[in-house]
Design an enzyme around this catalytic site. Structure first.
Site, PDB file in Angstrom:
ATOM      1  N   CYS A  86      13.496  26.579  -0.699  1.00 37.43           N
ATOM      2  CA  CYS A  86      14.466  26.600  -0.054  1.00 37.43           C
ATOM      3  C   CYS A  86      13.800  27.248   0.755  1.00 37.43           C
ATOM      4  O   CYS A  86      12.811  26.833   2.197  1.00 37.43           O
ATOM      5  CB  CYS A  86      15.866  28.004  -0.299  1.00 37.43           C
ATOM      6  SG  CYS A  86      16.644  27.894   0.989  1.00 37.43           S
ATOM      7  N   HIS A 194      17.958  26.344  -5.116  1.00 36.23           N
ATOM      8  CA  HIS A 194      17.217  27.432  -6.063  1.00 36.23           C
ATOM      9  C   HIS A 194      16.944  27.039  -7.199  1.00 36.23           C
ATOM     10  O   HIS A 194      18.800  27.560  -7.474  1.00 36.23           O
ATOM     11  CB  HIS A 194      18.466  28.464  -5.319  1.00 36.23           C
ATOM     12  CG  HIS A 194      18.292  28.742  -4.190  1.00 36.23           C
ATOM     13  ND1 HIS A 194      17.165  30.002  -3.708  1.00 36.23           N
ATOM     14  CD2 HIS A 194      18.751  28.462  -3.256  1.00 36.23           C
ATOM     15  CE1 HIS A 194      17.848  30.306  -2.696  1.00 36.23           C
ATOM     16  NE2 HIS A 194      18.288  29.483  -1.967  1.00 36.23           N
ATOM     17  N   GLU A 196      15.905  29.196  -9.405  1.00 31.70           N
ATOM     18  CA  GLU A 196      16.206  30.445  -9.552  1.00 31.70           C
ATOM     19  C   GLU A 196      17.369  31.104  -9.613  1.00 31.70           C
ATOM     20  O   GLU A 196      17.722  31.807 -10.968  1.00 31.70           O
ATOM     21  CB  GLU A 196      15.084  31.789  -8.801  1.00 31.70           C
ATOM     22  CG  GLU A 196      15.838  32.189  -7.764  1.00 31.70           C
ATOM     23  CD  GLU A 196      15.801  31.031  -6.781  1.00 31.70           C
ATOM     24  OE1 GLU A 196      16.315  31.627  -5.405  1.00 31.70           O
ATOM     25  OE2 GLU A 196      15.599  29.997  -6.752  1.00 31.70           O
TER      26      GLU A 196
END
Length: 231
Positions: A86, A194, A196
Site C-alpha cells: 500500500c 494488504h 498482512e
C-alpha cells in the site's frame, strides 16, 4: 529468518506486518526507524502501509528522502527482497525502485474492502507458493491506489512477466487491473492489497500467507545457498 519492518512517521500498518511475520509465520521481525542509516542483519525488508509523513505533497514523496531509503536501495540493488505494501508501494514508486505512478482512485473515494486478487506469476520470491491464476481474497484500504503508466511501460511489465497480481474486481481504476508489480530484478514487489491483514484465521482469510510465506521461503533458500558457498 529476520525481516525488517520500516517505520515512517505516519506508518499505521507496521505492527500488523510485524505480527503477521512474528506471530503468524513464526519468524523474527524487528522495526527499523525512518532515520536509520543501516538495515542491520535482515534477510528481507517490508515497507508497510499507512500515511508516511502525512502523505503531504504526494503519497511517498517525502518518505523517499528518509535516510533509511538509501539503505533500502542498496539492499535491493544487492538482490535483497523488498516488499512494499500500500503506502510502501507508493514509497517504492516515488523512490524510483518501481515504475509507474499511483494516483487518486478513479471514483475519488477511499476504498476499504476485500477484493479478489489473481496471481499472474509464481516466478518471484513473493509468489512462489501460489499458483498462476489462483485467486486470493485480500483486503485493500487506500484512496490513491490507481496504478498508471505509459503504454510502453505496461507492455514491458507484461512482456517480462513482472505483473505479480491483477484485480478480479478492480476497486480503483488501475490500468490493466494491475494490483502489484515486480522490478526488473524480481526482488522488489509493490502491491496495494494488504497480505498482512489476511494472515490470521481471526481476520477471515489466511491467503496472505502465500505471499508472506513465499518471502520467508525465498529468504531461507538464499541463506541455505549462501551457507553452502561458505562451506
Amino acid at each position: 529468518m529476520k525481516i525488517g519492518v520500516v517505520v515512517f512517521p505516519g506508518s499505521n500498518c507496521d505492527h500488523d506486518a510485524w505480527y503477521a511475520v512474528s506471530e503468524n509465520l513464526g519468524q523474527r521481525a524487528n522495526f527499523i526507524w525512518h532515520d536509520a542509516t543501516s538495515l542491520g542483519d535482515v534477510d528481507a525488508v517490508i515497507l508497510p502501509g499507512g500515511f508516511a509523513y502525512g502523505d503531504y505533497l504526494r503519497c511517498g514523496a517525502i518518505a523517499k528522502f528518509s535516510p533509511v531509503m538509501n539503505a533500502v536501495r542498496k539492499f535491493a540493488q544487492s538482490g535483497g527482497p523488498v516488499l512494499g505494501i500500500c503506502n510502501g508501494f507508493q514509497v517504492l514508486v516515488e523512490a524510483g525502485l518501481l515504475e509507474g505512478a499511483l494516483v487518486r482512485n478513479a471514483d475519488q473515494k477511499f476504498v476499504c474492502r476485500t477484493v479478489g486478487l489473481r496471481v499472474e506469476t509464481s516466478n518471484s520470491p513473493f509468489t512462489s507458493l501460489a499458483r498462476k491464476g489462483q485467486v486470493l481474497r485480500i483486503p485493500v484500504a487506500h484512496g490513491e491506489g490507481c496504478f498508471i503508466a505509459e503504454d510502453r511501460v505496461l507492455d514491458q511489465l507484461e512482456r517480462e512477466d513482472r505483473v505479480a497480481f491483477r484485480y478480479v474486481d478492480n476497486p480503483n481504476g488501475s490500468q490493466r487491473n494491475i494490483a502489484g508489480i515486480l522490478n526488473a530484478g524480481r526482488n522488489v514487489l509493490g502491491m496495494m492489497p494488504h497480505p498482512e491483514r489476511a494472515s490470521d484465521p481471526l481476520l477471515g482469510s489466511t491467503d496472505g500467507h502465500l505471499i508472506l510465506g513465499s518471502l520467508v521461503a525465498a529468504c531461507a533458500e538464499h541463506v541455505s545457498a549462501a551457507a553452502g558457498v561458505v562451506r
